[in-house]
Design a protein around this motif. Structure first.
Motif, mmCIF file in Angstrom:
data_model
loop_
_atom_site.group_PDB
_atom_site.id
_atom_site.type_symbol
_atom_site.label_atom_id
_atom_site.label_comp_id
_atom_site.label_asym_id
_atom_site.label_seq_id
_atom_site.Cartn_x
_atom_site.Cartn_y
_atom_site.Cartn_z
ATOM 1 N N THR A 168 16.499 7.549 -5.108
ATOM 2 C CA THR A 168 16.410 6.660 -3.942
ATOM 3 C C THR A 168 16.708 7.417 -2.654
ATOM 4 O O THR A 168 16.811 6.800 -1.587
ATOM 5 C CB THR A 168 17.396 5.490 -4.090
ATOM 6 N N VAL A 169 16.866 8.727 -2.742
ATOM 7 C CA VAL A 169 17.208 9.540 -1.575
ATOM 8 C C VAL A 169 15.934 9.845 -0.796
ATOM 9 O O VAL A 169 14.940 10.306 -1.360
ATOM 10 C CB VAL A 169 17.903 10.849 -1.991
ATOM 11 N N ARG A 170 15.962 9.581 0.493
ATOM 12 C CA ARG A 170 14.804 9.812 1.352
ATOM 13 C C ARG A 170 15.124 10.884 2.386
ATOM 14 O O ARG A 170 16.257 10.997 2.856
ATOM 15 C CB ARG A 170 14.391 8.525 2.082
ATOM 16 N N ALA A 171 14.129 11.663 2.731
ATOM 17 C CA ALA A 171 14.250 12.674 3.779
ATOM 18 C C ALA A 171 13.100 12.486 4.760
ATOM 19 O O ALA A 171 12.008 12.066 4.379
ATOM 20 C CB ALA A 171 14.223 14.077 3.179
ATOM 21 N N THR A 172 13.350 12.776 6.012
ATOM 22 C CA THR A 172 12.336 12.662 7.051
ATOM 23 C C THR A 172 11.798 14.046 7.383
ATOM 24 O O THR A 172 12.564 14.983 7.604
ATOM 25 C CB THR A 172 12.913 12.027 8.323
ATOM 26 N N VAL A 173 10.486 14.169 7.410
ATOM 27 C CA VAL A 173 9.820 15.415 7.773
ATOM 28 C C VAL A 173 8.893 15.115 8.941
ATOM 29 O O VAL A 173 8.129 14.152 8.901
ATOM 30 C CB VAL A 173 9.017 15.990 6.586
ATOM 31 N N VAL A 174 8.993 15.938 9.979
ATOM 32 C CA VAL A 174 8.163 15.741 11.168
ATOM 33 C C VAL A 174 7.367 17.017 11.422
ATOM 34 O O VAL A 174 7.912 18.122 11.378
ATOM 35 C CB VAL A 174 9.013 15.387 12.404
ATOM 36 N N GLU A 175 6.078 16.854 11.648
ATOM 37 C CA GLU A 175 5.201 17.985 11.928
ATOM 38 C C GLU A 175 4.519 17.789 13.277
ATOM 39 O O GLU A 175 4.128 16.677 13.634
ATOM 40 C CB GLU A 175 4.106 18.085 10.866
ATOM 41 N N LYS A 231 0.829 -1.201 0.000
ATOM 42 C CA LYS A 231 0.000 0.000 0.000
ATOM 43 C C LYS A 231 0.864 1.252 0.000
ATOM 44 O O LYS A 231 1.520 1.543 0.999
ATOM 45 C CB LYS A 231 -0.916 0.008 1.224
ATOM 46 N N PRO A 232 0.862 1.990 -1.090
ATOM 47 C CA PRO A 232 1.544 3.295 -1.078
ATOM 48 C C PRO A 232 0.676 4.322 -0.364
ATOM 49 O O PRO A 232 0.150 5.263 -0.963
ATOM 50 C CB PRO A 232 1.714 3.615 -2.565
ATOM 51 N N SER A 233 0.487 4.095 0.945
ATOM 52 C CA SER A 233 -0.432 4.928 1.721
ATOM 53 C C SER A 233 0.022 6.377 1.699
ATOM 54 O O SER A 233 1.219 6.650 1.642
ATOM 55 C CB SER A 233 -0.503 4.428 3.163
ATOM 56 N N PRO A 234 -0.899 7.303 1.798
ATOM 57 C CA PRO A 234 -0.528 8.709 1.643
ATOM 58 C C PRO A 234 0.210 9.275 2.837
ATOM 59 O O PRO A 234 -0.225 9.143 3.977
ATOM 60 C CB PRO A 234 -1.881 9.404 1.458
ATOM 61 N N LEU A 235 1.350 9.880 2.583
ATOM 62 C CA LEU A 235 2.019 10.749 3.530
ATOM 63 C C LEU A 235 2.209 10.098 4.898
ATOM 64 O O LEU A 235 1.809 10.631 5.925
ATOM 65 C CB LEU A 235 1.238 12.056 3.666
ATOM 66 N N THR A 236 2.815 8.931 4.924
ATOM 67 C CA THR A 236 3.081 8.245 6.180
ATOM 68 C C THR A 236 4.508 7.749 6.196
ATOM 69 O O THR A 236 5.224 7.801 5.202
ATOM 70 C CB THR A 236 2.149 7.033 6.359
ATOM 71 N N THR A 237 4.917 7.236 7.355
ATOM 72 C CA THR A 237 6.269 6.699 7.473
ATOM 73 C C THR A 237 6.457 5.461 6.621
ATOM 74 O O THR A 237 7.547 5.211 6.113
ATOM 75 C CB THR A 237 6.544 6.366 8.955
ATOM 76 N N PHE A 238 5.418 4.639 6.467
ATOM 77 C CA PHE A 238 5.543 3.381 5.739
ATOM 78 C C PHE A 238 5.455 3.555 4.221
ATOM 79 O O PHE A 238 5.432 2.585 3.490
ATOM 80 C CB PHE A 238 4.466 2.403 6.200
ATOM 81 N N ARG A 252 0.285 13.455 18.413
ATOM 82 C CA ARG A 252 1.099 14.601 18.829
ATOM 83 C C ARG A 252 2.007 15.085 17.710
ATOM 84 O O ARG A 252 2.342 16.264 17.657
ATOM 85 C CB ARG A 252 1.940 14.238 20.055
ATOM 86 N N TYR A 253 2.407 14.190 16.839
ATOM 87 C CA TYR A 253 3.259 14.614 15.735
ATOM 88 C C TYR A 253 3.123 13.618 14.591
ATOM 89 O O TYR A 253 2.709 12.478 14.781
ATOM 90 C CB TYR A 253 4.726 14.745 16.166
ATOM 91 N N PHE A 254 3.463 14.094 13.398
ATOM 92 C CA PHE A 254 3.355 13.294 12.177
ATOM 93 C C PHE A 254 4.745 13.103 11.588
ATOM 94 O O PHE A 254 5.501 14.061 11.422
ATOM 95 C CB PHE A 254 2.441 13.987 11.162
ATOM 96 N N HIS A 255 5.046 11.874 11.270
ATOM 97 C CA HIS A 255 6.371 11.483 10.787
ATOM 98 C C HIS A 255 6.226 11.036 9.338
ATOM 99 O O HIS A 255 5.517 10.087 9.035
ATOM 100 C CB HIS A 255 6.900 10.338 11.665
ATOM 101 N N HIS A 256 6.870 11.751 8.420
ATOM 102 C CA HIS A 256 6.725 11.485 6.992
ATOM 103 C C HIS A 256 8.063 11.121 6.374
ATOM 104 O O HIS A 256 9.120 11.613 6.799
ATOM 105 C CB HIS A 256 6.190 12.716 6.252
ATOM 106 N N THR A 257 7.990 10.290 5.348
ATOM 107 C CA THR A 257 9.159 9.993 4.522
ATOM 108 C C THR A 257 8.926 10.594 3.152
ATOM 109 O O THR A 257 7.894 10.326 2.516
ATOM 110 C CB THR A 257 9.384 8.479 4.404
ATOM 111 N N MET A 258 9.866 11.396 2.698
ATOM 112 C CA MET A 258 9.740 12.079 1.416
ATOM 113 C C MET A 258 10.873 11.662 0.488
ATOM 114 O O MET A 258 11.984 11.378 0.933
ATOM 115 C CB MET A 258 9.780 13.603 1.611
#
Length: 968
Positions: free
Chosen positions: A265-272, A202-209, A485-491
């Motif tokens: 293949t470069v990933r960045a972590t974004v936390v809100e 599942k390419p779920s939207p805007l999540t860590t997985f 409390r916070y959202f953890h995203h992989t971009m």
């Protein structure tokens, strides 16, 4: 209805960039934790059981005929026992020898019975082998699954999403190291498998997985792969019933490789930070006396002056989401206060203006005067009046921070700047410490180890509670809601994927027809029609009302309305479409494929003329093997105008010009805003305006997409005043000719189409925003995967079967090369194979595969456990139901098989949906690694008319404003 001239798809198949969502784990990540040998044995046993049953039936008939003969009469009882043994599969050889002399039974029948007994023996040997192999293979599968938990990115996602599960998994792994194979199907392992399956399929939207980014159109995306289609003939009816290399991890090149190539293949972590609590803290800060020189004071943008029988009154919304409208008499004193508030801009400035002594009786109460009757009792009375107006909602105070830029870092920096350290009291100093701690925890979450996320969430909860208590939002013993409390995203940074323009073009032409087909299924259309009837009944044909008055009159009605019966026109159109579906024969692969020409002929004029400027965002997956080459599987259709893509741009921190290929960096240059650039070709083109309010959710923070925005109460938009539309300047007008309600800007006369472009569900918006977008804007969600309206059909294959317990199959439905509905199977309550008491793992595995094979169910699919519905059938998930949350199910995976076992044990109805596209067909990187991928593509309406002309005749209502458009 105005005639519509269909237009071909523009040469540009879709604006850059394309939104890309990639599953977090590779498509083959579950291969090592499957049980292929045990599955193969189980399938062989199922096939042998089918042959044995057929053979037993033939032998039974032969023995029955033999028993009726004269020569067999002396041996009847023993032959009856032999016939019973053949059915039961026990003691066949022993009873055969004693049943009758060989010349009575005959050599041919004797040989058949011996062969049947041999098949029974072979079946027993296979089952014994399965019983031996399954535990060992399950143990190996568990070990491989455990290794997935050690993948750094996946482990971080697990630690963030469920700290409790992460701890349980670590304990399970420790036990497995000490005693391998002791509990391979531990509950923690089963839950781990569910998360892993989600991260694979599942390419779920805007999540860590999953990882999100942008792709671009190119002319050579498939240069490294084959351009030929490799349709493999698998279909929704019996896909994957064989156990072969392709189904256990092989990755054949095909049409997907020609159409899509994964790049960066470069990933960045974004936390809100979660905005719900932070926005409440920011709003409460604005009321502190220490900040009255810094916060923003303004008149509620809903405040509308209307005439009434008892004199003019001000209408305005109360603070909060309720949409309640209050009114105050329009006195000269109140007019002066409002004028002073506009001039002052801050509470301190307003206090200074109101606290000045009155000059003369002539100037007192004058709109332009700095003195009013309210100052007679001095500054104290002025403060009380202003405070009362703020509490009522006519005046608003907010920190000078736009909703779209509100973060813990921004709020702490703003507070630090406004009050020098030496002037901070204990409360402000403590608040700043809390906000800095929240900011620091968010920063720490970006690089936190998996086990650290629990502590971060705990710290954020504690510091948020402390800040809320300092501001009086919580009592000493109260705790804030246990929300996220916070959202953890992989971009994905850089170009996530390239899409071959030529390969996609035919499929996109079919995709652009979807809104026409969906037009009569608009879920808001019945309520809009009912609102039109209700409003015209109350105010008369041709009425014109200020929007705030309309909100007062009909807001509560709209919130409570449950009308879902389609209009007569839409009901006819729905029936016509269902007839077209019923009259279309299935393809060889089991797909009901509607011809684009037939859909265009039937549905081309269905979209209403006022929707001509609408754009749609399509969430699709590439599918090889379609008749025209590349196919698409449609997951969701939403309002376009940048929806989704602007959210990705916000998370990537990409400047607007870089994101959308614009050089000026203004919203006017967004591809999502193309209809505005094209406006001169339309008569009276509507004005599309989004909401800049975040509504207390980070899901609504994004870069701007439209030139203009609607300025809502309780929010702060960072736009020039000329690009903000106040609700007070909007009117609801009845169009006699079109028999429709329009939202019209009073000064310009243009029809306004409000847009909710955030990702928060529209029913969760405050009532004023809901009424604006639902009654007068473009519907936010037009279609979603397994759309309930398309489950109901007149097709014979969806009628009840002879076996009342059999799953009800619903065929795959496509419009040309676009799959609108995956094949699915409804399993009635209590009809799924639940494990019997004392049943072995091997026995249950065979029984599940026998059930699956008997009904043509695929080896891999998505599972939903449904909420029981009324007698008329499943009508779609409610907002908070988990029905809409599919779980990836693989019957060759022991832990996911446990997920099915649990669902079957509930006795609830189940929905199984084919996994389309299959994982081995997922797009690949240059090195061959594949990821399930979803693409977000925005297109205009393919059937938009060349001109849209409407003329409205209006009558004057008792509540009007001075300026009127001539037409709308």
């Amino acid at each position: 209805m105005a005639a519509r001239t269909p237009r071909s798809l523009p040469a540009d198949p879709g604006p850059d960039p394309v939104g890309v969502r990639l599953a977090g784990l590779t498509a083959d990540a579950l291969d090592g934790s499957r049980i292929p040998l045990s599955t193969e044995l189980a399938l062989r046993i199922v096939a042998l059981d089918q042959a044995i049953r057929a053979d037993a039936a033939g032998l039974s008939e032969a023995l029955h005929a033999l028993i009726a003969t004269q020569r067999a009469r002396p041996f009847k009882s023993r032959l009856v026992g032999l016939r019973r043994a053949v059915h039961q599969g026990a003691r066949i050889r022993t009873l055969l020898e004693a049943a009758a002399p060989p010349e009575v039974i005959g050599p041919e029948l004797t040989d058949r019975i011996h062969r049947h007994a041999a098949h029974r023996d072979a079946r027993g040997e296979l089952f014994a082998q399965l019983a031996r192999e399954l535990p060992a293979e399950t143990g190996s599968a568990a070990a491989a699954l455990g290794r997935l938990a050690q993948d750094p990115a996946f482990a971080v996602g697990l630690g963030y999403a469920s700290p409790d599960l992460y701890d349980d998994v670590l304990r399970w792994l420790d036990r497995e190291r000490l005693a391998p194979g002791r509990r391979p199907l531990d509950r923690a392992a089963v839950r781990l498998a569910k998360y892993a399956a989600r991260a694979v399929a599942k390419p779920s939207p805007l999540t860590t997985f999953a990882a999100s980014g942008f792709g671009h159109w190119t002319s050579d995306a498939g240069a490294a792969g084959s351009r030929g289609s490799t349709g493999n003939g698998r279909n929704g009816r019996n896909a994957g019933n064989g156990v072969d290399g392709a189904r256990f991890g092989a990755s054949p090149a095909g049409a997907t490789a020609a159409a899509v190539r994964l790049e960066s293949t470069v990933r960045a972590t974004v936390v809100e930070v979660g905005l719900l609590s932070l926005s409440r803290i920011a709003a409460a800060l604005a009321h502190l006396p220490d900040l009255d020189t810094a916060v923003r004071l303004r008149v509620n943008p809903f405040a509308t002056l209307v005439p009434s029988a008892g004199g003019d009154r001000w209408l305005f919304t109360v603070p909060g989401p309720s949409g309640e409208v209050r009114s105050l008499p329009a006195t000269a004193a109140l007019a002066a206060i409002l004028a002073a508030a506009r001039e002052a801009g801050t509470p301190a400035g307003l206090r200074a203006l109101l606290g000045a002594p009155a000059e003369t009786a002539e100037t007192a109460g004058s709109v332009g005067s700095t003195a009013t009757p309210a100052v007679a009792d001095g500054a104290g009375r002025a403060d009380a009046v202003v405070a009362q107006l703020v509490r009522l909602g006519l005046l608003e105070v907010r920190p000078d921070l736009p909703d779209q830029g509100l973060t813990a870092s921004a709020l702490s920096a703003w507070l630090d700047k406004q009050v020098p350290e030496q002037d901070r009291g204990e409360r402000l100093a403590g608040l700043l410490d809390d906000l800095r701690a929240i900011r620091d925890q968010i920063d720490a979450a970006r690089s936190a180890a998996p086990a650290e996320h629990r502590g971060i969430a705990t710290a954020l909860h504690a510091r948020t509670a402390d800040a809320a208590r300092r501001l009086g939002l919580l009592g000493p013993a109260e705790e804030p809601d246990r929300g996220t409390r916070y959202f953890h995203h992989t971009m994905v940074t850089g170009t996530a994927a390239t899409l071959d323009r030529e390969t996609w073009q035919p499929a996109l032409a079919d995709l652009a027809l979807v809104p026409s087909l969906l037009a009569p299924f608009d879920t808001l259309a019945p309520r809009r029609a009912a609102l039109h009837h209700h409003a015209v009944t109350v105010h008369g044909p041709g009425f014109r009302r200020p929007f705030t008055a309309f909100l007062r009159d009909f807001g509560t009605w709209w919130a409570d309305a449950t009308t879902d019966t389609p209009t007569e026109r839409d009901a006819r159109r729905q029936a016509a479409l269902r007839h077209l579906i019923a009259d279309t024969a299935e393809d060889a692969d089991g797909t009901v494929r509607l011809a684009p020409q037939a859909v265009r002929a039937l549905c081309g004029d269905w979209p209403d003329p006022h929707t001509a400027g609408d754009r749609h965002a399509y969430y699709v997956q590439a599918l090889p093997g379609a008749p025209a080459g590349l196919g698409l599987v449609l997951n969701t259709v939403t309002c376009g105008h940048g929806t989704g893509r602007t959210r990705i741009a916000q998370l990537l921190g990409t400047p607007l010009g870089d994101t959308f290929g614009s050089t000026s960096g203004t919203p006017h240059d967004l591809p999502g805003a193309a209809p505005y650039a094209e406006a001169p070709q339309y008569a009276e083109a509507p004005q599309y305006a989004e909401f800049d309010a975040a509504f207390g959710s980070a899901l609504n923070q994004r870069v701007p997409a439209t030139p203009d925005a609607i300025d809502l109460d309780g929010s702060h938009a960072d736009r020039a005043p000329e690009h903000l539309l106040r609700p007070a300047d909007l009117e609801v007008v009845h169009d006699r000719q079109a028999q429709r309600l329009h939202l019209v800007h009073r000064d310009t006369g243009r029809v306004v189409r409000p847009l909710h472009l955030g990702l928060l569900a529209t029913p969760l918006l405050p009532l004023p925003a809901r009424l604006l977008v639902e009654a007068f804007g473009q519907t936010s969600y037009a279609f979603w995967s397994d759309w309930p309206q398309l489950w109901r059909s007149d097709r014979p294959d969806q009628e009840p079967t002879a076996d009342p317990g059999a799953p009800r199959r619903v065929a795959r439905l496509a419009l040309g090369s676009v799959v609108l509905r995956r094949a699915c199977w409804f399993v009635d309550h209590g009809q799924a194979p639940a494990r019997a008491a004392g049943e072995s793992d091997a026995g249950y595995l065979v029984r599940v595969h026998a059930w699956r094979e008997a009904h043509g169910l695929p080896l891999r699919c998505f599972l939903r456990t449904l909420t029981p519905r009324p007698a008329e059938g499943f009508a779609g998930p409610a907002l908070h139901d988990k029905d809409r949350k599919p779980v990836y199910l693989d019957f060759t995976h022991p832990h996911l098989l446990r997920v099915f076992e649990h669902a079957a044990s509930t006795g609830r109805p189940l929905l199984l949906t084919e996994a389309l596209p299959e994982l081995q067909d997922a797009p690949a990187h240059r090195d061959g690694r594949r990821h399930a991928a979803e693409f977000l593509i925005e297109l205009p309406d393919a059937t938009a008319p060349l001109t849209v002309k409407t003329t409205t005749t209006t009558t004057t209502s008792t509540e009007t404003t001075e300026r009127r458009p001539d037409a709308c």
